[in-house]
Design a protein around this motif. Structure first.
Motif, mmCIF file in Angstrom:
data_model
loop_
_atom_site.group_PDB
_atom_site.id
_atom_site.type_symbol
_atom_site.label_atom_id
_atom_site.label_comp_id
_atom_site.label_asym_id
_atom_site.label_seq_id
_atom_site.Cartn_x
_atom_site.Cartn_y
_atom_site.Cartn_z
ATOM 1 N N VAL A 1 28.826 -45.166 78.024
ATOM 2 C CA VAL A 1 27.903 -46.398 78.243
ATOM 3 C C VAL A 1 26.723 -45.886 77.452
ATOM 4 O O VAL A 1 26.001 -45.073 77.691
ATOM 5 C CB VAL A 1 27.694 -46.527 79.842
ATOM 6 C CG1 VAL A 1 26.547 -47.601 79.978
ATOM 7 C CG2 VAL A 1 28.687 -46.932 80.582
ATOM 8 N N VAL A 2 26.277 -47.110 76.769
ATOM 9 C CA VAL A 2 24.993 -46.981 76.107
ATOM 10 C C VAL A 2 24.083 -48.280 76.455
ATOM 11 O O VAL A 2 24.650 -49.150 76.462
ATOM 12 C CB VAL A 2 25.240 -47.203 74.442
ATOM 13 C CG1 VAL A 2 24.004 -47.407 73.826
ATOM 14 C CG2 VAL A 2 26.208 -46.077 73.769
ATOM 15 N N THR A 3 22.887 -48.076 76.776
ATOM 16 C CA THR A 3 22.052 -48.952 77.350
ATOM 17 C C THR A 3 21.070 -49.421 76.314
ATOM 18 O O THR A 3 20.530 -48.727 75.683
ATOM 19 C CB THR A 3 21.059 -48.279 78.433
ATOM 20 O OG1 THR A 3 21.926 -47.836 79.646
ATOM 21 C CG2 THR A 3 20.142 -49.519 79.171
ATOM 22 N N ALA A 4 21.152 -50.816 76.263
ATOM 23 C CA ALA A 4 20.182 -51.450 74.944
ATOM 24 C C ALA A 4 18.978 -52.211 75.760
ATOM 25 O O ALA A 4 19.187 -53.013 76.520
ATOM 26 C CB ALA A 4 21.134 -52.399 74.250
ATOM 27 N N THR A 5 17.983 -51.570 75.399
ATOM 28 C CA THR A 5 16.597 -52.360 76.105
ATOM 29 C C THR A 5 15.720 -53.140 75.050
ATOM 30 O O THR A 5 16.505 -53.402 73.818
ATOM 31 C CB THR A 5 15.760 -51.069 76.535
ATOM 32 O OG1 THR A 5 15.380 -50.320 75.559
ATOM 33 C CG2 THR A 5 16.596 -50.219 77.641
ATOM 34 N N ALA A 6 14.897 -53.214 75.363
ATOM 35 C CA ALA A 6 14.184 -53.970 74.212
ATOM 36 C C ALA A 6 13.707 -53.152 73.035
ATOM 37 O O ALA A 6 13.514 -53.758 71.908
ATOM 38 C CB ALA A 6 12.714 -54.696 74.763
ATOM 39 N N ASP A 7 13.537 -52.024 73.229
ATOM 40 C CA ASP A 7 13.171 -51.158 71.919
ATOM 41 C C ASP A 7 13.830 -49.825 71.599
ATOM 42 O O ASP A 7 13.420 -49.010 71.087
ATOM 43 C CB ASP A 7 11.603 -50.950 72.078
ATOM 44 C CG ASP A 7 11.389 -50.106 73.288
ATOM 45 O OD1 ASP A 7 12.350 -49.748 74.092
ATOM 46 O OD2 ASP A 7 10.264 -49.890 73.727
ATOM 47 N N ALA A 8 15.256 -49.809 72.176
ATOM 48 C CA ALA A 8 16.035 -48.546 72.079
ATOM 49 C C ALA A 8 17.401 -48.872 72.430
ATOM 50 O O ALA A 8 17.666 -49.628 73.500
ATOM 51 C CB ALA A 8 15.283 -47.407 72.752
ATOM 52 N N TYR A 9 18.254 -47.763 71.822
ATOM 53 C CA TYR A 9 19.403 -47.369 72.443
ATOM 54 C C TYR A 9 19.491 -46.141 73.169
ATOM 55 O O TYR A 9 18.950 -45.250 72.417
ATOM 56 C CB TYR A 9 20.549 -47.647 71.300
ATOM 57 C CG TYR A 9 20.642 -48.885 70.767
ATOM 58 C CD1 TYR A 9 21.361 -49.954 71.475
ATOM 59 C CD2 TYR A 9 20.452 -49.299 69.446
ATOM 60 C CE1 TYR A 9 21.364 -51.160 70.894
ATOM 61 C CE2 TYR A 9 20.809 -50.431 68.685
ATOM 62 C CZ TYR A 9 21.125 -51.535 69.621
ATOM 63 O OH TYR A 9 21.417 -52.738 68.912
ATOM 64 N N THR A 10 19.950 -46.110 74.491
ATOM 65 C CA THR A 10 19.977 -44.728 74.861
ATOM 66 C C THR A 10 21.310 -44.328 75.525
ATOM 67 O O THR A 10 21.809 -45.601 76.330
ATOM 68 C CB THR A 10 18.951 -44.571 75.915
ATOM 69 O OG1 THR A 10 19.020 -45.715 77.212
ATOM 70 C CG2 THR A 10 17.461 -44.743 75.340
ATOM 71 N N PRO A 11 21.814 -43.272 75.666
ATOM 72 C CA PRO A 11 21.335 -41.948 74.719
ATOM 73 C C PRO A 11 21.255 -42.114 73.406
ATOM 74 O O PRO A 11 22.205 -42.940 72.885
ATOM 75 C CB PRO A 11 22.118 -40.974 75.521
ATOM 76 C CG PRO A 11 22.862 -41.414 76.706
ATOM 77 C CD PRO A 11 22.854 -42.996 76.471
ATOM 78 N N GLY A 12 20.522 -41.370 72.604
ATOM 79 C CA GLY A 12 20.462 -41.595 71.343
ATOM 80 C C GLY A 12 21.623 -40.783 70.662
ATOM 81 O O GLY A 12 22.139 -40.997 69.425
ATOM 82 N N ASN A 13 22.372 -39.607 71.344
ATOM 83 C CA ASN A 13 23.370 -38.963 70.995
ATOM 84 C C ASN A 13 24.311 -38.599 71.951
ATOM 85 O O ASN A 13 23.910 -37.936 73.030
ATOM 86 C CB ASN A 13 22.881 -37.485 70.172
ATOM 87 C CG ASN A 13 24.049 -36.913 69.341
ATOM 88 O OD1 ASN A 13 25.318 -37.164 69.459
ATOM 89 N ND2 ASN A 13 23.543 -35.794 68.828
#
Length: 346
Positions: free
Chosen positions: A266-278
């Motif tokens: 699972v990658v979370t997409a917010t208004a200013d980032a994708y997390t986690p980055g690695n």
């Protein structure tokens, strides 16, 4: 797309650049709306208080800037629509973004007076220039707004560069927001230059030439880096640590689950980032990527992985079948190459 960079471009570079092309039109309109004669003498039999005269000046400026905002926002929406309609592949978009960045850098170097770039100027066609000047002669109540609307026909060099970014944004709303933010950024300085007329505009432009030129070059480099990121170039800022032999950020497996031989990440997409980055994954296992949108906005919603683009919802899950992974690294990024992350497969 980094709207802060677009805003700063309008605030420091766009205001000066647009004033050089359009400032005289606004200055002349302010004088006529105020009721002054050609020599600056008042036509009113009884002089008005300074507050009333200030209002006479600010009202047409406000109308002018409102008209300019409307026309440029519509243009941005059209450019974004064209970019979306042709369904530009991420690799083609990267090339377009590199070209836009190169164009921005060129105008920045021209503003700095770098030899070889000093003569880089853009002049509108004579017929369009005469048409717009004709709008400035009108003394009707709608003259300021009409003049603001018409300025879309005679863009300055910085405006053309931002229009190129709007075209590569890939959606009507992103293109509209890009141009709207840019015009909002130009408004304070542009209004001041128009109010103080051409002489003051020349003085301000001289004092800000170096600062604005450097800013334009910086924004161009930022755009070029986005294109390099989309191409997964080793020269992209996100890839430089690995290119230089530096250790990448530690990978985490906290969002990875394995059930019945199936790996899900699972990658979370917010208004200013994708997390986690690695994220660390196992090779040789069928893998599904879930991109979980949490108020995702802007180019974050254009998710690119393996040269495939997926348009994310503002909220909700997007499932992507990655197949059986092989050892190595798989990068993902936004459609403008501004936000990135990676999957580390071992």
């Amino acid at each position: 797309m980094n709207l802060i960079a677009v805003l700063l471009t309008g605030l420091l570079a766009g205001g000066v650049s647009c004033a050089a092309v359009q400032g005289g039109l606004l200055a002349g309109l302010v004088t006529r709306q105020r009721g002054d004669g050609p020599d600056g003498s008042a036509r009113r039999p009884v002089p008005l208080p300074w507050t009333a005269r200030l209002a006479d000046d600010l009202v047409p400026i406000g109308g002018f800037l409102a008209g300019k905002l409307v026309s440029h926002t519509i243009l941005g929406a059209l450019l974004g629509t064209v970019g979306a309609a042709v369904q530009v592949a991420p690799s083609v978009r990267a090339v377009l973004q590199l070209a836009a960045g190169a164009l921005i850098i060129t105008f920045g170097l021209a503003q700095l007076g770098v030899p070889g770039f000093r003569r880089v100027t853009l002049q509108p066609p004579a017929a369009l220039a005469r048409f717009v000047r004709g709008r400035a002669r009108s003394r009707s109540a709608l003259a300021p707004a009409l003049l603001g609307l018409a300025t879309v026909l005679i863009p300055c060099g910085v405006t053309l560069s931002v229009e190129a970014l709007a075209l590569t944004s890939g959606s009507w709303w992103a293109g509209a927001v890009t141009m709207a933010v840019f015009v909002i950024g130009t408004s304070p300085l542009f209004a001041a230059l128009g109010y103080l007329a051409r002489k003051a505009a020349t003085v301000w432009r001289g004092r800000l030439a170096i600062a604005t030129g450097l800013l334009v070059v910086a924004v161009g480099l930022y755009s070029v880096n986005g294109g390099l990121t989309l191409l997964d170039s080793p020269l992209a800022a996100a890839n430089l640590p690995q290119t230089l032999g530096l250790a990448p950020p530690a990978a985490t497996a906290e969002t990875v689950t394995t059930t019945a031989g199936q790996q899900t990440v699972v990658v979370t997409a917010t208004a200013d980032a994708y997390t986690p980055g690695n994220i660390q994954l196992k090779a040789g296992v069928p893998t599904t990527l879930i991109v979980r949108s949490d108020n995702a906005a802007g180019c974050i919603r254009a998710f690119v992985i393996s040269d495939r683009q997926f348009i994310l919802p503002e909220n909700g899950d997007t499932r992507i079948d990655l197949g059986t992974l092989t050892p190595g690294r798989l990068d993902y990024r936004c459609g403008m190459g501004m936000y990135t992350g990676q999957l580390t497969i071992i």
